[in-house]
Motif scaffolding. Structure first.
Motif, mmCIF file in Angstrom:
data_model
loop_
_atom_site.group_PDB
_atom_site.id
_atom_site.type_symbol
_atom_site.label_atom_id
_atom_site.label_comp_id
_atom_site.label_asym_id
_atom_site.label_seq_id
_atom_site.Cartn_x
_atom_site.Cartn_y
_atom_site.Cartn_z
ATOM 1 N N ARG A 48 -7.471 -4.422 -5.623
ATOM 2 C CA ARG A 48 -6.749 -4.594 -4.258
ATOM 3 C C ARG A 48 -4.963 -4.933 -4.313
ATOM 4 O O ARG A 48 -4.041 -4.464 -3.658
ATOM 5 N N VAL A 49 -4.963 -6.189 -5.347
ATOM 6 C CA VAL A 49 -3.532 -6.160 -5.856
ATOM 7 C C VAL A 49 -2.185 -5.105 -6.039
ATOM 8 O O VAL A 49 -1.137 -4.821 -5.449
ATOM 9 N N ALA A 50 -3.029 -3.676 -7.160
ATOM 10 C CA ALA A 50 -2.317 -3.158 -7.200
ATOM 11 C C ALA A 50 -2.404 -1.859 -5.382
ATOM 12 O O ALA A 50 -1.290 -1.679 -5.603
ATOM 13 N N ILE A 51 -3.326 -2.003 -5.237
ATOM 14 C CA ILE A 51 -2.900 -1.105 -4.223
ATOM 15 C C ILE A 51 -2.297 -1.656 -3.044
ATOM 16 O O ILE A 51 -0.901 -1.149 -2.331
ATOM 17 N N ALA A 52 -1.965 -3.607 -3.253
ATOM 18 C CA ALA A 52 -0.606 -3.754 -2.225
ATOM 19 C C ALA A 52 -0.177 -3.734 -2.511
ATOM 20 O O ALA A 52 1.626 -3.108 -1.851
ATOM 21 N N LYS A 53 0.518 -3.227 -4.133
ATOM 22 C CA LYS A 53 1.841 -3.015 -4.896
ATOM 23 C C LYS A 53 2.356 -1.719 -4.640
ATOM 24 O O LYS A 53 3.317 -1.254 -3.456
ATOM 25 N N LEU A 54 1.324 -0.445 -4.215
ATOM 26 C CA LEU A 54 1.106 0.559 -4.087
ATOM 27 C C LEU A 54 2.070 1.032 -2.466
ATOM 28 O O LEU A 54 2.822 1.712 -2.386
ATOM 29 N N LYS A 55 1.180 0.142 -1.629
ATOM 30 C CA LYS A 55 1.406 0.399 0.094
ATOM 31 C C LYS A 55 3.176 -0.812 0.143
ATOM 32 O O LYS A 55 4.002 0.760 1.178
ATOM 33 N N ARG A 56 3.515 -1.219 -0.836
ATOM 34 C CA ARG A 56 5.153 -2.167 -0.712
ATOM 35 C C ARG A 56 6.093 -1.001 -1.446
ATOM 36 O O ARG A 56 7.056 -0.826 -0.738
ATOM 37 N N ALA A 57 5.792 -0.791 -2.355
ATOM 38 C CA ALA A 57 6.699 0.682 -2.900
ATOM 39 C C ALA A 57 6.734 1.967 -2.055
ATOM 40 O O ALA A 57 7.886 2.515 -1.938
ATOM 41 N N LEU A 58 5.756 2.782 -1.153
ATOM 42 C CA LEU A 58 6.061 3.207 -0.166
ATOM 43 C C LEU A 58 7.194 3.329 0.943
ATOM 44 O O LEU A 58 7.289 3.340 1.070
ATOM 45 N N SER A 59 6.517 2.010 0.814
ATOM 46 C CA SER A 59 7.061 1.329 2.504
ATOM 47 C C SER A 59 8.662 1.244 2.018
ATOM 48 O O SER A 59 9.335 1.309 2.958
ATOM 49 N N GLN A 60 9.291 1.089 1.259
ATOM 50 C CA GLN A 60 10.086 0.903 0.825
ATOM 51 C C GLN A 60 11.138 1.952 0.064
ATOM 52 O O GLN A 60 12.540 1.678 -0.234
ATOM 53 N N ARG A 61 10.810 2.786 0.275
ATOM 54 C CA ARG A 61 11.407 4.286 0.071
ATOM 55 C C ARG A 61 11.880 5.096 1.089
ATOM 56 O O ARG A 61 11.798 4.723 2.311
#
Length: 61
Positions: A48-61
Motif C-alpha cells: 500500500r505504501v509503494a502504491i501510494a508513492k507511485l501515485k505521488r510520483a506520477l502526479s508530480q510528472r
C-alpha cells in the motif's frame, strides 16, 4: 501484476531481506518505478505504501 482503479496496470515485486521486505511497484504504461521497505510480517501494508508513492510520483510528472 495488479490493477488499480486510478493507475491501471501496476507490476508489483516483493524481495525479502532478513526481517524486511522490499516492495517495488512499476507503472506499466509509463515505466515509473518506486519502492518501499517494511517488516516482513506486513507485506500488504508495504505494498500500500509503494502504491501510494507511485501515485505521488506520477502526479508530480
Amino acid at each position: 501484476m495488479t490493477t488499480d482503479a486510478e493507475l491501471g496496470e501496476v507490476i508489483v515485486e516483493f524481495v525479502r531481506n532478513g526481517p524486511y521486505v522490499k516492495c517495488s511497484a512499476v507503472h506499466a504504461a509509463t515505466g515509473v518505478e518506486v519502492s518501499a521497505m517494511g517488516p516482513v510480517a506486513e507485506p500488504r501494508a508495504v505494498e500500500r505504501v509503494a502504491i501510494a508513492k507511485l501515485k505521488r510520483a506520477l502526479s508530480q510528472r
